[in-house]
Design a protein around this motif. Structure first.
Motif, short mmCIF file in Angstrom:
data_model
loop_
_atom_site.label_atom_id
_atom_site.label_comp_id
_atom_site.label_asym_id
_atom_site.label_seq_id
_atom_site.Cartn_x
_atom_site.Cartn_y
_atom_site.Cartn_z
N UNK A 101 0.35 -1.37 -0.02
CA UNK A 101 0.41 0.49 0.16
C UNK A 101 0.66 1.10 -0.07
N UNK A 102 0.90 1.74 -1.46
CA UNK A 102 2.03 2.64 -0.97
C UNK A 102 1.89 4.39 -0.66
N UNK A 103 2.94 4.31 0.25
CA UNK A 103 2.56 5.61 0.27
C UNK A 103 1.87 5.75 1.98
N UNK A 104 1.18 4.90 2.45
CA UNK A 104 0.20 3.81 3.59
C UNK A 104 0.89 4.30 5.22
N UNK A 105 0.65 4.64 5.80
CA UNK A 105 1.56 4.48 6.89
C UNK A 105 0.92 3.73 7.96
N UNK A 106 1.04 2.19 8.02
CA UNK A 106 0.88 0.92 8.86
C UNK A 106 1.82 0.40 9.67
N UNK A 107 1.46 -0.55 10.34
CA UNK A 107 2.27 -1.03 10.59
C UNK A 107 2.76 -1.96 9.83
N UNK A 108 4.13 -2.58 10.63
CA UNK A 108 5.34 -3.48 9.42
C UNK A 108 4.79 -4.44 8.17
N UNK A 109 4.07 -5.10 9.72
CA UNK A 109 2.95 -6.50 9.21
C UNK A 109 2.34 -6.18 7.88
N UNK A 110 1.68 -5.31 8.16
CA UNK A 110 1.00 -5.04 7.02
C UNK A 110 1.19 -4.14 5.44
N UNK A 111 2.85 -3.92 5.39
CA UNK A 111 3.26 -3.63 4.29
C UNK A 111 3.28 -4.19 3.14
N UNK A 112 3.46 -5.57 3.18
CA UNK A 112 3.26 -6.43 2.12
C UNK A 112 4.14 -6.19 1.40
#
Length: 615
Positions: A101-112
């Motif tokens: 999810x490019x540019x989305x601030x989220x937990x590391x395990x959700x970054x893909x």
């Protein structure tokens, strides 16, 4: 001479490849997006996405694409700031896949990112992403597995703001720019590894030589040609992959598909431009209309009116336009190397079109563009390229030849970033930005670049180039956006001075098609380690003749001006040849994060690092 698009290129895409034709979104109510002509828009808080293979015909030749829910691009996902979203991604490919999810601030395990964030999604497997949406604006999503992004695994993402926005508009359109090739990515890569300029059919000709002799004289022209030949480079090599194989798409449609966004005269339209291509920069304009830039990389900026802007791979720009005089306007996005274009139309009804401009003259990169001051290059024209590297390696930093770059970075903790302009560290002590101004010192380089077979050049006198429109856009009679125009509508969100500076050099070898940071490819590189909560300054120096969009996952990049003042918050920082730019990062996200050039083939060939944030 302007590049003339061939009939073959223009008629590519007569057969539609997706259902992405109508993304006109009425702002009132903004959530009522399931109107006719928009079957690819998904809204709410729960989403099911399927990555699989789909037959397509973009150029007149049947091919198989990798798609999300069967379309190119994938569906427009529309979220709301403050919601918690759940996205179930199923894999119907015969290989592992992923979604970032490019540019989305989220937990590391959700970054893909397979290998860092998670293991990836196995064939016939499914991964559930779930996180709270704490931002708004225009973003996108794509695979981070192999070359799948080039094959079609990407889509747009819009997050509606919780609070009223600082501008008004009547309709809302996504304009996603991408590149497509009928070749497989493995075929493309094999050609680039054998001959890095394989797709450059836009080289200088005998006619160019004669013209240069008339303008510059015989001696200067011959010396210039000799220099480029000895460097084994071409001044027209602005893009690794050109319109020779690429078809440039707008919302999944080739130029003759004529994607159309409807309007009523006097309405204000918000156009959300996303460059979701694998390797292509675009120069965007709408002849007859001014564009007011109101957001960059999803975040609000002070409005600035322009005729044109360059959008790097992975960047997004939101603009407001107000069509009044004409029934139709062309959205024209020419590739940076001028070998093709994407095109669509804004019109009062379907079926209309406006004149499509010719592409601009082919641009050429100069030695000055690459930070090679002719005055300081001495006899460079007569030496071989290896000799040039040798000479440059000893300039103003001979005392650094044995220095470990990690040690150098550590010694520079807390130092003002402008002090890194190529001077001996002892000389730099106590100096501030003002003292550095105008000194024109030679750029220093890390020891790992010296005598490195993966490094074919080093910039000598890089500059910030924040107010430079870019190669091919200067003095063209149009008002072109520059980074210097971008000012966030908010002050520096952190406010602290960085505690240390990390300098990284973007490096490569054109002939070998090898790309890296500091001359070290990802497979041999140690992670960059940040301490949770610290504020660091990252200074990038582009030691190549290519332009690189650099993306840090999980954290914002707060771009500074040449005096160290906060300018604009972004998720992707464009780095033209011969440039040196600095930005601040707050390490507020624990975990392992990707940091890379967003040119897909450069990333895959080694311009990639892991950033590890530990407590």
């Amino acid at each position: 001479m302007p590049y003339k698009t061939s009939r073959r290129t223009f008629v590519k895409g007569l057969v539609a490849t997706s259902l992405f034709g109508g993304l006109g979104l009425w702002r009132s109510p903004v959530w009522a997006v399931n109107s006719p002509g928009q079957p690819s828009v998904l809204t709410g808080t729960e989403f099911d996405l399927v990555i699989g293979e789909t037959p397509v015909n973009i150029t007149g030749a049947p091919r198989t694409a990798m798609t999300i829910n069967g379309t190119i691009p994938g569906p427009l996902l529309r979220w709301r700031e403050g919601d918690t979203v759940t996205l179930r991604v199923a894999n119907r490919l015969s290989e592992d896949t992923s979604i970032h999810w490019h540019g989305i601030i989220l937990p590391a395990n959700m970054d893909g990112v397979p290998g860092l964030s998670f293991h990836g999604i196995a064939p016939d497997g499914m991964y559930e992403y779930k996180f709270q949406v704490n931002q708004n604006g225009t973003y996108w999503y794509h695979s981070h597995s192999g070359f799948q992004e080039q094959a079609g695994v990407y889509g747009p993402l819009v997050i509606d703001a919780r609070e009223p926005e600082p501008f008004e508009y009547d309709r809302d359109y996504v304009v996603m720019l991408t590149d497509w090739t009928d070749e497989t990515s493995d075929e493309v890569m094999a050609k680039l590894k054998k001959q890095s300029d394989y797709y450059n059919f836009n080289k200088r000709t005998v006619g160019d030589f004669i013209s240069d002799v008339k303008e510059k004289g015989w001696g200067a022209t011959v010396a210039d040609r000799k220099m480029w030949a000895q460097m084994k480079m071409s001044p027209t090599d602005l893009a690794d992959i050109s319109g020779y194989t690429y078809t440039y798409l707008m919302n999944g449609q080739a130029p003759n598909g004529n994607w159309t966004g409807l309007f009523k005269p006097g309405e204000k339209l918000r156009l959300r431009f996303i460059n979701g291509s694998a390797m292509s920069y675009f120069d965007v304009r709408i002849p007859g209309l001014k564009m007011t830039v109101v957001a960059a990389d999803g975040l609000y900026v002070d409005p600035v009116s322009v005729d044109e802007f360059r959008i790097a791979v992975a960047e997004t720009y939101d603009v407001i336009v107000e069509p009044i005089a004409e029934e139709a306007y062309t959205i024209f996005a020419q590739s940076m190397d001028r070998t093709g274009f994407a095109r669509g139309t804004l019109a009062v009804r379907d079926g209309l079109s406006a004149p499509v401009p010719e592409t601009d003259p082919r641009p050429e990169i100069s030695m000055a563009d690459m930070g090679m001051d002719h005055g300081s290059m001495g006899g460079m024209a007569g030496m071989d390229h290896g000799g040039m590297q040798g000479e440059m390696a000893t300039m103003d930093h001979s005392n650094m030849s044995g220095m470990d770059h990690g040690q150098m970075q550590g010694d520079m903790g807390g130092m003002d970033h402008s002090k890194m302009a190529g001077m001996d560290h002892g000389q730099m002590a106590g100096m501030d930005h003002g003292e550095m101004a105008g000194m024109g010192a030679m750029q220093s380089h890390p020891a790992s670049e010296e005598d490195n077979p993966l490094v074919d050049m080093q910039t000598m006198t890089p500059t910030h180039k924040l107010d430079d429109p870019g190669i091919g856009l200067r003095d063209n009679g149009r008002r072109t956006l520059t980074y210097a125009d971008l000012k966030s509508t908010f002050p520096d969100p952190d406010g602290r001075e960085p505690g240390r500076t990390i300098e990284l050099h973007l490096t490569g070898h054109m002939e070998k098609f090898s790309w890296s940071f500091d001359g070290i490819e990802f497979s041999d590189a140690e992670p960059l380690r940040l301490k949770y909560g610290e504020r660091v300054r990252i200074t990038l120096v582009n030691d190549t003749m290519m332009t690189h969009p650099i993306h840090l996952h999980g954290m914002w990049s707060d771009l500074e001006d040449e005096h160290g003042n906060f300018m604009v918050r972004k998720h992707t920082i464009d780095m033209p040849p011969g440039s040196k730019r600095s930005y601040r990062v707050t390490a507020d996200a624990l975990g392992r994060w990707a940091y890379h050039c967003h040119l897909l083939f450069h990333m895959e060939m080694g311009m990639f690092r892991e950033v590890r944030v530990d407590e």
